[in-house]
Design a protein around this motif. Sequence first.
Motif, short mmCIF file in Angstrom:
data_model
loop_
_atom_site.label_atom_id
_atom_site.label_comp_id
_atom_site.label_asym_id
_atom_site.label_seq_id
_atom_site.Cartn_x
_atom_site.Cartn_y
_atom_site.Cartn_z
N ASN A 12 53.11 -12.76 20.86
CA ASN A 12 51.96 -13.67 20.82
C ASN A 12 52.37 -15.13 20.76
O ASN A 12 51.58 -16.01 21.15
CB ASN A 12 51.08 -13.35 19.61
CG ASN A 12 50.37 -12.02 19.79
OD1 ASN A 12 50.17 -11.58 20.91
ND2 ASN A 12 50.00 -11.39 18.70
N THR A 49 56.79 -12.43 28.75
CA THR A 49 55.41 -12.84 29.02
C THR A 49 55.22 -13.32 30.46
O THR A 49 54.19 -13.89 30.80
CB THR A 49 54.97 -13.95 28.05
OG1 THR A 49 55.81 -15.10 28.25
CG2 THR A 49 55.07 -13.50 26.60
N SER A 74 51.16 -6.69 27.54
CA SER A 74 49.77 -7.06 27.30
C SER A 74 49.55 -8.55 27.48
O SER A 74 48.52 -9.00 27.98
CB SER A 74 49.38 -6.54 25.93
OG SER A 74 48.80 -7.49 25.18
N GLN A 75 50.56 -9.37 27.14
CA GLN A 75 50.47 -10.82 27.36
C GLN A 75 50.41 -11.15 28.86
O GLN A 75 49.60 -11.96 29.29
CB GLN A 75 51.70 -11.53 26.75
CG GLN A 75 51.76 -11.52 25.24
CD GLN A 75 50.72 -12.42 24.61
OE1 GLN A 75 50.52 -13.55 25.05
NE2 GLN A 75 50.04 -11.94 23.60
N GLN A 77 49.49 -9.11 31.24
CA GLN A 77 48.23 -8.58 31.80
C GLN A 77 47.08 -9.56 31.56
O GLN A 77 46.21 -9.72 32.42
CB GLN A 77 47.92 -7.21 31.18
CG GLN A 77 48.79 -6.11 31.74
CD GLN A 77 48.64 -4.79 30.99
OE1 GLN A 77 48.25 -4.77 29.81
NE2 GLN A 77 48.95 -3.70 31.65
N GLN A 78 47.09 -10.20 30.41
CA GLN A 78 46.05 -11.19 30.11
C GLN A 78 46.14 -12.37 31.07
O GLN A 78 45.12 -12.86 31.58
CB GLN A 78 46.21 -11.68 28.66
CG GLN A 78 45.07 -12.57 28.18
CD GLN A 78 43.73 -11.86 28.19
OE1 GLN A 78 43.58 -10.80 27.62
NE2 GLN A 78 42.75 -12.45 28.88
N LYS A 79 47.36 -12.82 31.35
CA LYS A 79 47.55 -13.94 32.29
C LYS A 79 47.06 -13.54 33.69
O LYS A 79 46.40 -14.33 34.38
CB LYS A 79 49.03 -14.34 32.36
CG LYS A 79 49.55 -15.00 31.09
CD LYS A 79 51.03 -15.34 31.24
CE LYS A 79 51.59 -15.92 29.94
NZ LYS A 79 53.01 -16.27 30.05
N SER A 81 44.86 -11.31 34.48
CA SER A 81 43.40 -11.20 34.44
C SER A 81 42.75 -12.58 34.45
O SER A 81 41.81 -12.85 35.20
CB SER A 81 43.00 -10.41 33.20
OG SER A 81 41.64 -10.55 32.95
N ASP A 82 43.27 -13.49 33.63
CA ASP A 82 42.70 -14.84 33.53
C ASP A 82 42.77 -15.58 34.86
O ASP A 82 41.87 -16.36 35.20
CB ASP A 82 43.44 -15.67 32.46
CG ASP A 82 43.15 -15.18 31.05
OD1 ASP A 82 42.21 -14.37 30.88
OD2 ASP A 82 43.88 -15.59 30.12
#
Length: 200
Positions: A12, A49, A74-75, A77-79, A81-82
């Motif tokens: 994180n 990341t 997961s970090q 994947q968030q990027k 998606s964003d």
Amino acid sequence: MGNTDKFEMIANSYDTSERIHIAKVSSEAIREYLVDAKSKSAIDFGCGTGLVGMDLLSEFNSMLFLDTSPNMISQIQQKISDLHIQNVETLCFDFEQERQLDIHADYIFMAQVLLHIDDVEVLLARLYDVLNEGGHLLIVDFDKNEKIVSDMVHNGFDQKKLADMMMEIGYADIQSKTIYSGSKIFMGQDASMFILDAQK
């Protein structure tokens, strides 16, 4: 892969200004070795990341972000998606522990990953199998540094010895050079980084 537990804890807060800078140095060095990559597939191996891979996304047709840490994946994947990125996939997998997957790529790059690998030779042999014929493995890591003593990581690599080991595995056209020197960038010590390019 080595030190997964540690990376799970820092996922994180991983993207510090220093890590972003080193990732930029790494991605720029990798970019210099890419040839006709727009139609090629890539794997960001030990992607963390995704700092290096995200910077190189536009260079490739597709990219797989691969790491052993679920939190790091997961970090990334968030990027993805964003930013609504289409041509990428993610995979949480440990090449050191598990049998090889049926995946292949034209380019594999790894930045500050090899120093965390227990058996470097075994891993490099497995990555050789993943490369398509004529594909490239690009390694960015620290030059050997005798001031660093750690049971967590290798204290860098001798470029010639690493190249010799890779030739034994079957890699060809190996070239390497030191690309960056910085203050306290490796376990609190001044250090230099190299890039190595090897072909299957």
